[in-house]
Write a protein that holds these residues in place. Structure first.
Motif, PDB file in Angstrom:
ATOM      1  N   VAL A  95       0.931  -1.228   0.294  1.00 31.97           N
ATOM      2  CA  VAL A  95       0.021  -0.068  -0.119  1.00 31.97           C
ATOM      3  C   VAL A  95       1.038   1.123   0.099  1.00 31.97           C
ATOM      4  O   VAL A  95       2.032   1.076   0.522  1.00 31.97           O
ATOM      5  CB  VAL A  95      -0.888   0.077   1.136  1.00 31.97           C
ATOM      6  N   HIS A  98       3.153   3.803  -5.743  1.00 36.27           N
ATOM      7  CA  HIS A  98       2.648   4.721  -6.818  1.00 36.27           C
ATOM      8  C   HIS A  98       3.725   4.257  -8.005  1.00 36.27           C
ATOM      9  O   HIS A  98       4.988   4.564  -8.035  1.00 36.27           O
ATOM     10  CB  HIS A  98       2.890   6.220  -6.832  1.00 36.27           C
ATOM     11  N   PHE A 115       0.247  -6.905 -10.932  1.00 38.39           N
ATOM     12  CA  PHE A 115      -0.483  -6.239 -10.119  1.00 38.39           C
ATOM     13  C   PHE A 115      -1.683  -6.419  -9.333  1.00 38.39           C
ATOM     14  O   PHE A 115      -2.026  -6.450  -8.277  1.00 38.39           O
ATOM     15  CB  PHE A 115      -0.475  -4.744 -10.606  1.00 38.39           C
ATOM     16  N   GLY A 119      -2.392  -7.550  -5.386  1.00 34.36           N
ATOM     17  CA  GLY A 119      -3.594  -6.896  -4.622  1.00 34.36           C
ATOM     18  C   GLY A 119      -4.439  -7.593  -4.228  1.00 34.36           C
ATOM     19  O   GLY A 119      -4.923  -7.535  -2.972  1.00 34.36           O
ATOM     20  N   ALA A 124      -7.086  -6.885  -0.975  1.00 40.20           N
ATOM     21  CA  ALA A 124      -7.647  -5.473  -1.417  1.00 40.20           C
ATOM     22  C   ALA A 124      -8.466  -5.539  -2.456  1.00 40.20           C
ATOM     23  O   ALA A 124      -8.738  -6.733  -3.276  1.00 40.20           O
ATOM     24  CB  ALA A 124      -6.459  -4.728  -2.145  1.00 40.20           C
ATOM     25  N   VAL A 126      -9.366  -4.347  -6.183  1.00 38.06           N
ATOM     26  CA  VAL A 126      -8.630  -3.913  -7.403  1.00 38.06           C
ATOM     27  C   VAL A 126      -9.508  -3.144  -8.338  1.00 38.06           C
ATOM     28  O   VAL A 126     -10.596  -3.817  -8.763  1.00 38.06           O
ATOM     29  CB  VAL A 126      -7.834  -5.035  -8.016  1.00 38.06           C
ATOM     30  N   GLU A 195      -7.616  -1.951   1.887  1.00 38.04           N
ATOM     31  CA  GLU A 195      -6.940  -1.375   0.855  1.00 38.04           C
ATOM     32  C   GLU A 195      -7.707  -1.410  -0.407  1.00 38.04           C
ATOM     33  O   GLU A 195      -8.530  -2.200  -0.565  1.00 38.04           O
ATOM     34  CB  GLU A 195      -5.660  -2.168   0.628  1.00 38.04           C
ATOM     35  N   TRP A 197      -6.438  -1.126  -4.545  1.00 35.71           N
ATOM     36  CA  TRP A 197      -5.575  -0.954  -5.565  1.00 35.71           C
ATOM     37  C   TRP A 197      -5.978  -0.439  -6.748  1.00 35.71           C
ATOM     38  O   TRP A 197      -6.965  -1.194  -7.395  1.00 35.71           O
ATOM     39  CB  TRP A 197      -4.690  -2.173  -5.683  1.00 35.71           C
ATOM     40  N   VAL A 228      -2.267   8.742  -3.068  1.00 35.60           N
ATOM     41  CA  VAL A 228      -1.511   7.741  -2.650  1.00 35.60           C
ATOM     42  C   VAL A 228      -0.746   7.746  -1.050  1.00 35.60           C
ATOM     43  O   VAL A 228      -0.774   6.941  -0.420  1.00 35.60           O
ATOM     44  CB  VAL A 228      -0.563   7.235  -3.588  1.00 35.60           C
ATOM     45  N   ILE A 233      -4.044   3.028  -0.418  1.00 39.31           N
ATOM     46  CA  ILE A 233      -4.370   2.656  -1.820  1.00 39.31           C
ATOM     47  C   ILE A 233      -3.001   2.249  -2.559  1.00 39.31           C
ATOM     48  O   ILE A 233      -1.894   3.141  -1.846  1.00 39.31           O
ATOM     49  CB  ILE A 233      -4.989   3.632  -2.728  1.00 39.31           C
ATOM     50  N   SER A 234      -2.816   1.795  -3.473  1.00 36.13           N
ATOM     51  CA  SER A 234      -1.722   1.752  -4.196  1.00 36.13           C
ATOM     52  C   SER A 234      -2.119   2.063  -5.659  1.00 36.13           C
ATOM     53  O   SER A 234      -3.212   1.671  -6.327  1.00 36.13           O
ATOM     54  CB  SER A 234      -1.176   0.084  -4.171  1.00 36.13           C
ATOM     55  N   TYR A 236      -1.217   1.852  -9.907  1.00 39.87           N
ATOM     56  CA  TYR A 236      -0.376   1.400 -10.994  1.00 39.87           C
ATOM     57  C   TYR A 236      -0.645   2.076 -12.354  1.00 39.87           C
ATOM     58  O   TYR A 236      -1.801   1.856 -12.708  1.00 39.87           O
ATOM     59  CB  TYR A 236      -0.476  -0.332 -11.156  1.00 39.87           C
TER      60      TYR A 236
END
Length: 272
Positions: A95, A98, A115, A119, A124, A126, A195, A197, A228, A233-234, A236
């Motif tokens: 998490v 970026h 990815f 996640g 998470a 996504v 989370e 993603w 971010v 969150i993450s 991609y």
């Protein structure tokens, strides 16, 4: 138009310099840092000395302790470019990340599934923010990668971002997109996800437009970086390796992204 792979050395050098300037502003404040850059640029002479070297020399002479702090912060930030196999780097994603991934169009969706897998493995939700032209490609790749059930149960959600892209192009307003993303996060948290993603193709779609919206794409990426840093969150960001801009634009775009995205993720082993 450049091939990012061929310009990697220049991009990395520019990005390391940008890490230094960001560290300088964090230590001294934006106004002071920019004033000193101009002062040292004019006062410290010498052949073959870069602007960064001039500023570092001036800081050492005038603000010795601050100079050490800036160097330490810059080293910490730029050290995120530790190279390594792409699969290993993907397994390390967490998490508040970026990330950017350069690839050709044919392998983009396939590469993004690593990815998605990471996640989902973390529990998470996504969400892929995609132009409508990419929806079917990503859905088909998700099914081939074993994520059909994740789509059916809402763990992996494909969001048509056309309306938000239109608002960005016509009005240049980021607020609508940011409110939508924050709303998605709130819904996911209400569903029990800690989370979220995101796969974000907003910036790449703006760059691929004719004419390209370069300044707007940079604003979008800067806004995503702010989210971010503060939310669970993450992010991609798939990007074309045939990039519609010069190395300085790539370096600006990569500001705030995970450094390993340049050296390892973006240029690791082919997806297919």
């Amino acid at each position: 138009m450049i091939d990012v792979r061929e310009a990697l050395d220049e991009i990395q050098a520019r990005s390391v310099d940008e890490a230094y300037w960001r560290a300088l502003e964090r230590v001294l404040g934006t106004l002071t840092a920019r004033t000193l850059r101009g002062t040292f640029r004019a006062k410290i002479k010498g052949e073959g000395i870069s602007e960064r070297e001039r500023v570092a020399q001036g800081l050492t002479e005038v603000f010795a302790s601050q100079a050490r702090t800036v160097e330490e912060l810059a080293l910490k930030e730029s050290s995120r470019n530790a190279s390594g196999p792409r699969d290993n780097k993907m397994e390390e994603l967490g998490v508040h990340g970026h990330w950017v991934d350069f690839s050709d169009a044919a392998s983009e969706a396939h590469r993004a599934m690593a990815f998605v897998k990471r996640g989902l493995a973390r529990g998470a939700k996504v969400i892929a923010l995609l132009p409508s032209s990419d929806m079917d490609v990503y859905r088909e790749e998700a099914v081939l990668s074993g994520h059909a059930e994740d789509i059916d149960h809402g763990r992996f959600f494909l969001f048509n971002a056309d309306e938000h892209l239109d608002v960005l192009k016509t009005a240049g307003v980021l607020a609508v997109l940011l409110i939508a993303i924050q709303g998605m996060i709130q819904v996911a948290r209400g569903q029990g996800y800690s989370e979220v993603w995101f796969i974000g193709k907003i910036a790449s779609a703006l760059l691929a437009s004719s004419p390209p919206y370069q300044a707007l794409a940079l604003r979008v990426e800067s806004a995503m970086d702010s989210l971010v840093r503060t939310l669970p969150i993450s992010f991609y960001c798939p990007m074309p390796h045939r990039f519609p801009g010069d190395p300085s634009l790539v370096a600006d775009l990569l500001s705030g992204h995970g450094w390993s995205s340049v050296a390892a993720i973006a240029f690791g082993s082919p997806a297919h």
